[in-house]
Design a protein around this motif. Structure first.
Motif, PDB file in Angstrom:
ATOM      1  N   VAL A   1       0.844  -1.206   0.000  1.00 32.44           N
ATOM      2  CA  VAL A   1       0.000   0.000   0.000  1.00 32.44           C
ATOM      3  C   VAL A   1       0.874   1.248   0.000  1.00 32.44           C
ATOM      4  O   VAL A   1       0.593   2.223  -0.711  1.00 32.44           O
ATOM      5  N   SER A   2       1.948   1.219   0.798  1.00 33.59           N
ATOM      6  CA  SER A   2       2.872   2.360   0.809  1.00 33.59           C
ATOM      7  C   SER A   2       3.517   2.556  -0.556  1.00 33.59           C
ATOM      8  O   SER A   2       3.723   3.693  -0.998  1.00 33.59           O
ATOM      9  N   VAL A   3       3.832   1.459  -1.218  1.00 28.92           N
ATOM     10  CA  VAL A   3       4.401   1.542  -2.570  1.00 28.92           C
ATOM     11  C   VAL A   3       3.379   2.153  -3.526  1.00 28.92           C
ATOM     12  O   VAL A   3       3.693   3.045  -4.326  1.00 28.92           O
ATOM     13  N   ALA A   4       2.136   1.695  -3.439  1.00 28.24           N
ATOM     14  CA  ALA A   4       1.090   2.180  -4.341  1.00 28.24           C
ATOM     15  C   ALA A   4       0.900   3.687  -4.195  1.00 28.24           C
ATOM     16  O   ALA A   4       0.635   4.387  -5.187  1.00 28.24           O
ATOM     17  N   ARG A   5       1.060   4.194  -3.005  1.00 27.97           N
ATOM     18  CA  ARG A   5       0.848   5.632  -2.775  1.00 27.97           C
ATOM     19  C   ARG A   5       1.943   6.498  -3.373  1.00 27.97           C
ATOM     20  O   ARG A   5       1.793   7.723  -3.446  1.00 27.97           O
ATOM     21  N   THR A   6       3.039   5.887  -3.780  1.00 24.28           N
ATOM     22  CA  THR A   6       4.110   6.669  -4.403  1.00 24.28           C
ATOM     23  C   THR A   6       3.895   6.846  -5.901  1.00 24.28           C
ATOM     24  O   THR A   6       4.580   7.657  -6.525  1.00 24.28           O
TER      25      THR A   6
END
Length: 387
Positions: A86-91
């Motif tokens: 999810v943190s990756v997707a937000r980038t």
């Protein structure tokens, strides 16, 4: 088409020698190499989470996931992996790319053992769908995940927080104030407000909650008044929302009228719904008028209601019927005597002044009971003779 990736150790060595890698991030890559070599997956997961918590890591997250984390993803705790993903997707700067990225994870997480991780990724995918204006997909995710959550005995707070946050955003997009209010309060219960929300996010969330409380079919928002997030509005241009909430909670019509000019200037959206707000505070003034009276004095003439709610006498009957229809009160109307008999008021969370008033009434009741006891003792002392 499968893209060839370098071996993890080769990738880490290349990353460490890259001049683009900031000095503050190099210790993380060294730790990644050490933990990966020794197959210490738990420690590796913690290091990755700490890496992602550093703002400077933002531009390296996608690359790290694609060329390193993906290689051993199945060895990690799947809920932790979902959180990292999810943190990756937000980038991603493009919401469609974020959705496509999360889509690659969902099939492997759709198992009975990884339901929590699946819900987290599915709901965050719904978040990006909302940003893209695709509300139907977001609603489908909400409905599907709600059923899955109901089947689980225990759920991580992060998963519940994601569900309520995205659900709240969906209802906000639909201008369904009551549903937004409910889900947003549940979301706040799942997080540490001070740590998980920035100052700007706290102000925005408190403002949205305040507006939803005022414009929704919500007549008891004491829970919001006691929540620390509301204090984030103090000293800001949106403080009028906080002041309005307190005025409505106590049915204080004069205070509401005094705030109208500021509301019209700073919150034009509320001004557009002035007629609804006016009716709502009249209803709350009626509730407050009933609540502050003892149960022995719940027969209210229309003239009293007219004065307390500040409505014409010929509109009192309609106001009381509205309150009865909304189940804010229970009672009967007597058109002949022009009075209303109220037998019950909707329970609600009280603020400090209301609690003080209730305490005073309890003290008064206690004194009356004591006085009656003393009177009975004086009239029939033989009944109180102790053996």
């Amino acid at each position: 088409m499968q893209v060839d990736r370098p071996e993890p150790q080769v990738y880490l060595a290349q990353a460490l020698s890259s001049p683009q890698l900031p000095e503050e991030l190099k210790p993380f890559y060294q730790a990644f190499e050490r933990f990966h070599t020794n197959k210490l997956w738990y420690q590796l997961t913690r290091s990755i989470e700490a890496f992602f918590a550093v703002p400077a890591s933002a531009s390296f997250r996608i690359d790290l996931y694609d060329n390193f984390i993906k290689d051993f993803a199945n060895k990690l705790d799947q809920l932790k992996l979902a959180s990292i993903a999810v943190s990756v997707a937000r980038t991603y700067s493009d919401g469609n790319l974020a959705v496509s990225f999360l889509d690659t994870l969902l099939p492997s997480l759709d198992t009975p053992e990884t339901r929590e991780a699946y819900v987290l990724v599915r709901m965050e995918r719904g978040h990006f769908k909302l940003l893209l204006g695709e509300t139907v997909d977001a609603k489908e995710a909400m409905d599907a995940c709600e059923k899955l959550l109901d089947q689980l005995d225990s759920v991580d707070l992060a998963v519940h927080g994601s569900f309520y946050r995205v659900s709240g955003d969906y209802w906000k997009a639909k201008a369904e104030f009551a549903d937004y209010y409910k889900n947003s309060l549940l979301y706040l219960a799942c997080i540490d407000v001070e740590k998980d929300l920035t100052a700007e996010e706290r102000v925005s969330r408190a403002n949205d909650l305040g507006i939803s409380a005022l414009l929704g079919t919500i007549y008891n928002f004491g829970e919001l008044l006691m929540h620390p997030i509301l204090d984030s509005l103090v000293g800001t241009e949106r403080e009028v929302i906080r002041n309005l909430l307190f005025a409505f909670n106590s049915g204080d019509i004069p205070k509401f009228q005094a705030l109208v000019p500021e509301m019209a200037e700073k919150e034009p959206f509320l001004q557009q719904h002035f007629a609804f707000l006016r009716e709502k505070i009249c209803l709350l003034a009626l509730i407050e008028a009933v609540f502050k009276r003892p149960t022995s004095d719940r027969v209210l003439p229309f003239s009293i209601i007219s004065s307390e709610a500040q409505v014409p006498v010929d509109e009192v009957e309609h106001l009381v019927m509205k309150a009865l229809a909304l189940k804010l009160i229970r009672g009967t109307l007597d058109q002949v005597s022009s009075s209303a008999t109220i037998s019950w008021v909707q329970p609600r969370v009280l603020d400090r002044p209301q609690i003080d008033a209730l305490r005073a009434r309890l003290d008064e009741w206690t004194d009356k009971v004591s006085a009656q006891g003393e009177y009975a003792r004086a009239q029939a002392p033989e009944l109180f003779v102790q053996a």
